[in-house]
Write a protein that holds these residues in place. Structure first.
Motif: not given
Length: 134
Positions: A33-34, A49-50, A80-82, A117-120
């Motif tokens: 994913p990275m 975006s995907k 990573y997708h988000l 996740f929380r940062c995003l």
């Protein structure tokens, strides 16, 4: 910040070769994913975006991780997708994806990714508040 992505992608490609050589399947799954994220930012994906392109297909990858009961690696791909949607899509799209991810996050073991996740989550909430003035 501000570093060119091409040398990073080259390093990831070499690291991938080593992981294949040493048969490190779980590490390979964490790397993909990275790597696809970097390739997307370099413009090497039909839909940036995907996480689908040269090294992985997002839907297949996440389904495989779900089938293998590996929520951590599947969760990393989702984060990573988000990030890609936050960077490249209208904020409404990211907000909708975020809502779907919240349920997943609550039921998985995503400790390594939880801070990202929380940062995003905060960045998307702030952007939505600015957009809706609410």
């Amino acid at each position: 910040a501000g570093l060119p992505l091409a040398p990073i992608e080259k390093d990831i490609r070499l690291y991938h070769q080593l992981l294949v050589e040493y048969e490190q399947k779980q590490a390979l799954d964490m790397l993909l994913p990275m790597w696809q994220f970097v390739l997307n930012l370099l413009g090497k994906s039909e839909d940036p975006s995907k996480l689908t392109g040269e090294v992985m297909d997002q839907a297949t990858f996440i389904e495989t991780q779900k089938r293998n009961k590996n929520s951590v690696i599947g969760g990393r791909a989702r984060i990573y997708h988000l990030e890609l949607t936050y960077l490249l899509c209208p904020i409404d799209y990211s907000a909708n994806l975020l809502v779907r991810l919240v349920a997943f996050i609550k039921t998985s073991l995503l400790c390594p990714c939880y801070i990202r996740f929380r940062c995003l989550h905060g960045l998307i909430a702030l952007a939505m508040a600015r957009k809706t003035r609410n």
